[in-house]
Design an enzyme around this catalytic site. Structure first.
Site, PDB file in Angstrom:
ATOM      1  N   LEU A  16       0.811  -1.217   0.000  1.00  0.00           N
ATOM      2  CA  LEU A  16       0.000   0.000   0.000  1.00  0.00           C
ATOM      3  C   LEU A  16       0.841   1.262   0.000  1.00  0.00           C
ATOM      4  CD1 LEU A  16      -2.674  -1.042   2.661  1.00  0.00           C
ATOM      5  CD2 LEU A  16      -2.933  -1.045   0.176  1.00  0.00           C
ATOM      6  N   GLY A  17       2.045   1.204   0.525  1.00  0.00           N
ATOM      7  CA  GLY A  17       2.901   2.381   0.601  1.00  0.00           C
ATOM      8  C   GLY A  17       4.108   2.091   1.453  1.00  0.00           C
ATOM      9  N   GLY A  20       7.032   4.272   4.230  1.00  0.00           N
ATOM     10  CA  GLY A  20       7.479   5.504   4.854  1.00  0.00           C
ATOM     11  C   GLY A  20       8.630   5.247   5.793  1.00  0.00           C
ATOM     12  N   PHE A  56       8.697   4.299   8.848  1.00  0.00           N
ATOM     13  CA  PHE A  56       8.568   3.081   9.655  1.00  0.00           C
ATOM     14  C   PHE A  56       8.956   1.853   8.840  1.00  0.00           C
ATOM     15  CE2 PHE A  56       6.348  -0.549  11.330  1.00  0.00           C
ATOM     16  CZ  PHE A  56       6.369  -0.383  12.701  1.00  0.00           C
ATOM     17  N   GLY A  57       8.551   1.837   7.571  1.00  0.00           N
ATOM     18  CA  GLY A  57       8.777   0.691   6.705  1.00  0.00           C
ATOM     19  C   GLY A  57       7.591   0.508   5.780  1.00  0.00           C
ATOM     20  N   PRO A  58       7.523  -0.586   5.033  1.00  0.00           N
ATOM     21  CA  PRO A  58       6.428  -0.799   4.085  1.00  0.00           C
ATOM     22  C   PRO A  58       5.124  -1.178   4.783  1.00  0.00           C
ATOM     23  CG  PRO A  58       7.880  -2.695   4.103  1.00  0.00           C
ATOM     24  CD  PRO A  58       8.533  -1.663   4.986  1.00  0.00           C
ATOM     25  N   VAL A  59       4.015  -0.903   4.087  1.00  0.00           N
ATOM     26  CA  VAL A  59       2.681  -1.239   4.575  1.00  0.00           C
ATOM     27  C   VAL A  59       2.012  -2.120   3.525  1.00  0.00           C
ATOM     28  CG1 VAL A  59       0.466  -0.360   5.361  1.00  0.00           C
ATOM     29  CG2 VAL A  59       2.541   0.960   5.779  1.00  0.00           C
ATOM     30  N   LYS A  90       1.825  -3.036   9.008  1.00  0.00           N
ATOM     31  CA  LYS A  90       3.012  -2.178   8.998  1.00  0.00           C
ATOM     32  C   LYS A  90       4.207  -3.035   9.421  1.00  0.00           C
ATOM     33  CE  LYS A  90       2.921   1.897  10.831  1.00  0.00           C
ATOM     34  NZ  LYS A  90       2.644   3.075  11.688  1.00  0.00           N
ATOM     35  N   ASP A 102       2.204  14.197  15.409  1.00  0.00           N
ATOM     36  CA  ASP A 102       2.462  14.037  13.971  1.00  0.00           C
ATOM     37  C   ASP A 102       1.145  14.010  13.191  1.00  0.00           C
ATOM     38  OD1 ASP A 102       4.090  13.874  11.766  1.00  0.00           O
ATOM     39  OD2 ASP A 102       4.211  11.690  11.785  1.00  0.00           O
TER      40      ASP A 102
END
Length: 861
Positions: A549-550, A552, A554-557, A571, A668
């Site tokens: 899905l995306g 960032g 944190f890491g991939p989702v 996540k 955030d």
């Protein structure tokens, strides 16, 4: 001899002038009336106009339609299409312009088509055929005879509109009076699916029906106003009034405070009642109030029988004390229509032994304050004796389930189920709900049979517990990594995870609850489902690229589906992530303790070696920024959806700041961290940066600034100070982005340093409407948009003390009457005013790029 004379030219002019004026006055005088033998044909001269020039009767066609109707509308109001208040032949339209309004032989009015087919008639019982039809100054078409007797009035045969001067009958013997019926659509005046009128039983109330079912009700008339609409005020001089007729019938009227105001009430085609007032200056109809208001609790019996609805609670529906959901599975999924049922029978309803009967306490009453009193499924208004209270009358009636001693109404007693209960923040009445003594804290002696049942149940539970404990001890797979992630502590890290003293078992699906605790006294621990790594890998098709899905900080989702069919978002903590570990600890503890409809729900986690994952409910519409900043999708977010999103975010933050068990600062908040469910409802996500405050703590300092540039408050970005007002600042930025459809940072290279700068200049120059996203200009409410921009400017003020709290923000969003203070100008509103080189500032920070479900960190040097 012929005698000739010449008329003086001046005399001829005066004669002509007076002659023409005389006939014009006759025409003007007759323009509001037609008599027997006169007809009104569809055309320029086929109309009547009231003496005061306010109303006109004639033929019209709705917008985008060629069908013709006879109706009444406002004459001296300049609009693109007439504001129609009454329609004669709404069930039988004319298909051409050959229609005629004329008199029948018996004196009734009728509308005929070009082929002399009757399509409408007044159908009055008239003895005399010598009748006259007159359009009076109230907008009422009156059919009367020479002796002044009124045979028929349009006010007594209305369509969808209630006007000052109308009388709405209130007669308990005749039952519900569905006086007004909506149009079928905005451009089709034929009868629609909604009706509005009065239910006169017990104490009268206004009701909106959808078909045969109630959609909304006003609450009971208390002699001055309707008690279920707390924001409506009234007096004996102005507003609604219940009057008596000579024949002992009653009727409602409405008197405007200013007699020159053009006011009307109508039931719209989509089921909303609204009160409108004509604004001469703006040449438009202003909506004074609309019902049902845009709140779930306004909808009839939204929480089911014995369910209590309160917009300030999360969820909004709850069972009254002493009652449990009829269908717990559906109830906790958010389907509350099944309602609740009594947990313990009332004293007079029990079939008990003599011993128990003697020791059982008497029934008592639970006070539910600020209530819209329940509907009258089985309600009676009781005339109280001087020696007997309303409470005694209820206790002496075994079928009584509740009572209220309401001011202006009297003693109300309900029998059977309680329907449509709504609790307000203020005002309303106090409802007394009858409960068994044990539900109110009373003590009863248990019978021998009950004691035996408890003992047997205890033995069974002990055996089951012993068996499970034996099984757990035979399996040696334990969650070793829980203790590893608890190691190390940072002065800025509010949470620590300790290894559980309980053994935990892995299976192919679900390992069971992970017992995790928060450092300090903030919680005693929580149970979070722990998933096996192989189960998560299988659910995501081994983390395939198609399910991604995306990605960032944190890491991939990834998107996944559990064996039971539930869709999830996973996540996965990246080993190379610059953040991650502490954020993982923070989120796994914090969000698991938060439950609110506007917060994303954490379903579980997976910890195996270096693999650490969080499992969330899947949001099919991804995040807000996917719609808000994409020109091809912006139009999908009309103003109503955007305003709902703004309200949802505000309620979610209010829960974090004030209403949750922990006081949470998100730190955030941004568009990419607002997820949207299938109905476009917002859910705040990504609590990796969040901080917990103690009970008396209001501000903290950190040497590690985290968040996203453009959303951080000045005191946080510059000094590391953060508080609940830091989230308020981020909310203000997000609010301006939602209104404008532009990112705050998209103005960096323009004459303004940010969206805030542009918003301030436009607001200060009274050009705030230029800030609105062009894709919603046609769908937005001007007053709501301007209030949101004003509120956004209050939230982004430099001084944290001058920003409102989230409770004030929610109040200002939901109350049209709330007075908003003037904001102060932000420090950096243009490139010329900024004392910081934004680009050099950003280059000096460690910024991790963000995407859909990301955490962005800015670490100070």
């Amino acid at each position: 001899m012929a005698i000739t004379s010449k008329r003086n030219p001046v005399d001829a002019f005066l004669f002509s002038f007076f002659f023409i004026s005389y006939y014009l006055s006759l025409l003007s005088h007759a323009a509001n009336t037609i008599t027997q033998g006169q007809n009104l044909s569809d055309g320029l001269d086929g109309h009547l106009i009231s003496d005061d020039q306010n109303f006109q009767l004639g033929f019209f066609s709705p917008a985008n339609s060629s069908l013709r109707y006879v109706g009444i509308w406002y004459h001296n109001i300049q609009e693109n299409e007439p504001s129609v208040i009454w329609v004669a032949n709404r069930k039988n339209p004319l298909f051409d312009k050959k229609g005629v309004l004329m008199f029948k032989d018996d004196g009734n009015l009728m509308v005929v088509a070009g082929n002399n087919t009757e399509v409408w008639s007044s159908n009055a019982s008239i003895v005399s055929a010598n009748t006259t039809a007159r359009l009076d100054d109230t907008g009422n078409l009156i059919l009367s005879s020479d002796d002044g007797k009124k045979h028929w009035e349009s006010f007594n045969d209305p369509t969808d509109t209630f006007l000052p001067g109308m009388r709405v009958q209130v007669n308990a013997e005749r039952g519900e009076n569905r006086a007004f019926n909506s149009w079928k659509s905005a451009n089709d005046p034929s009868p629609g699916n909604y009706a509005m009128g009065v239910d006169p039983r017990a104490s009268p109330q206004i009701v909106i029906w959808e078909g045969e079912h109630r959609r909304w009700r006003s609450g009971y008339w208390d002699g001055r106003t309707f008690s279920g609409v707390p924001n409506i005020t009234s007096s004996y001089l102005y507003g609604f009034k219940l009057s008596d007729l000579e024949n002992q019938s009653r009727y409602f009227t409405y008197t405007p405070m200013n007699s020159s105001d053009k006011l009307r009430f109508r039931i719209r085609w989509d089921g909303y009642e609204e009160q409108l007032r004509w604004d001469e200056g703006g040449s438009k109809w202003d909506t004074i109030q609309s019902q049902p208001a845009d709140k779930e609790c306004e909808l009839y019996n939204f929480c089911g029988n014995f369910g209590l609805c309160n917009e300030l609670n999360s969820p909004v529906c709850s069972c009254v004390q002493g009652f449990d959901p009829v269908d717990p599975d559906q109830w906790y999924k958010g389907n509350w229509s099944g309602g609740c049922r009594r947990r313990t029978e009332l004293q007079c309803q029990r079939n008990l032994s003599s011993v128990t009967q003697e020791t059982a306490g008497e029934d008592g009453f639970l006070d539910v304050k600020c209530s819209k009193l329940p509907d009258f499924a089985n309600l009676e208004v009781v005339t109280k004796d001087s020696n007997e209270s309303c409470e005694s009358k209820c206790l002496n009636n075994c079928s009584c389930t509740a009572y209220a001693d309401a001011s202006g109404i009297g003693c109300l007693i309900w029998k059977g189920d309680l329907l449509d209960m709504h609790q307000f923040p203020r005002a309303g009445n106090t409802l007394k709900i009858r409960l068994a003594d044990s539900e109110l804290g009373g003590k009863r002696k248990l019978s021998i049979l009950v004691i035996i049942i408890i003992v047997v149940a205890g033995v069974v539970l002990l055996v089951v517990f012993t068996f499970l404990l034996w099984r757990f001890k035979t399996k040696r797979k334990v969650l070793a990594t829980v203790s590893s992630i608890s190691g190390g502590n940072d002065n800025d890290t509010p949470l620590r995870i300790y290894e559980s003293s309980k053994s935990m078992e892995f299976s192919t699906d679900l390992s069971g609850p992970a017992d995790l605790s928060i450092d300090g006294d903030q919680a005693n621990g929580l149970e979070l489902p722990l998933f096996n790594f192989n189960c998560v890998a299988f659910a995501t098709n081994n983390f395939c690229e198609e399910n991604k899905l995306g990605e960032g900080g944190f890491g991939p989702v990834y998107k996944g589906k559990l064996p039971g069919g539930q869709e999830i978002a996973v996540k996965r903590l990246s080993v190379r992530s610059g953040q991650g570990l502490e954020e993982f600890k923070n989120e796994i503890i914090l969000i698991a303790k938060l439950q609110h409809r506007n917060l994303v729900r954490l379903l579980g986690c997976s910890i195996q070696g270096e693999e650490k994952m969080l499992l969330y409910e899947y949001m099919p519409n991804k995040s807000l920024d996917c719609f808000l900043f994409d020109p091809s999708k912006q139009a999908l977010l009309d103003w109503r959806k955007r305003f709902t999103i703004i309200e949802g975010i505000a309620r979610g933050l209010l829960y974090l700041h004030r209403d949750s068990r922990l006081r949470i600062i998100h730190r955030d908040l941004k568009a990419s961290n607002i997820l949207l469910d299938e109905e476009m409802n917002p859910k705040i996500s990504d609590f990796g940066m969040a901080r917990i405050f103690g009970g008396n703590q209001h501000e903290a300092n950190t040497n590690r600034v985290v968040g996203t540039f453009g959303y951080m408050s000045p005191e946080y970005a510059m000094e590391g100070l953060f508080s609940v007002k830091s989230d308020v600042y981020s909310f203000g930025v997000l609010l301006l982005e939602i209104v404008s459809g532009r990112k705050n940072t998209s103005f960096r290279l323009s004459e303004y340093s940010s969206l805030i700068g542009r918003a301030w200049h436009l607001w200060n120059e009274e050009k705030a409407m230029e800030l609105i996203d062009p894709s919603i200009q046609d769908s937005c409410s001007r007053d709501e948009v301007l209030r949101c921009i004003h509120l956004g400017m209050l939230c982004v003020q430099d001084s944290a003390s001058q920003r409102p709290t989230m409770s004030s923000v929610v109040l200002m969003l939901e109350s049209e009457s709330a007075t908003l203070p003037l904001p102060r100008q932000p420090t950096f509103t243009s490139m010329r005013e900024s004392s910081i080189d934004t680009e050099s500032y950003m280059e000096s920070q460690d910024i991790v790029s963000s995407n859909n479900l990301t955490v962005t960190m800015i670490c100070g040097r």
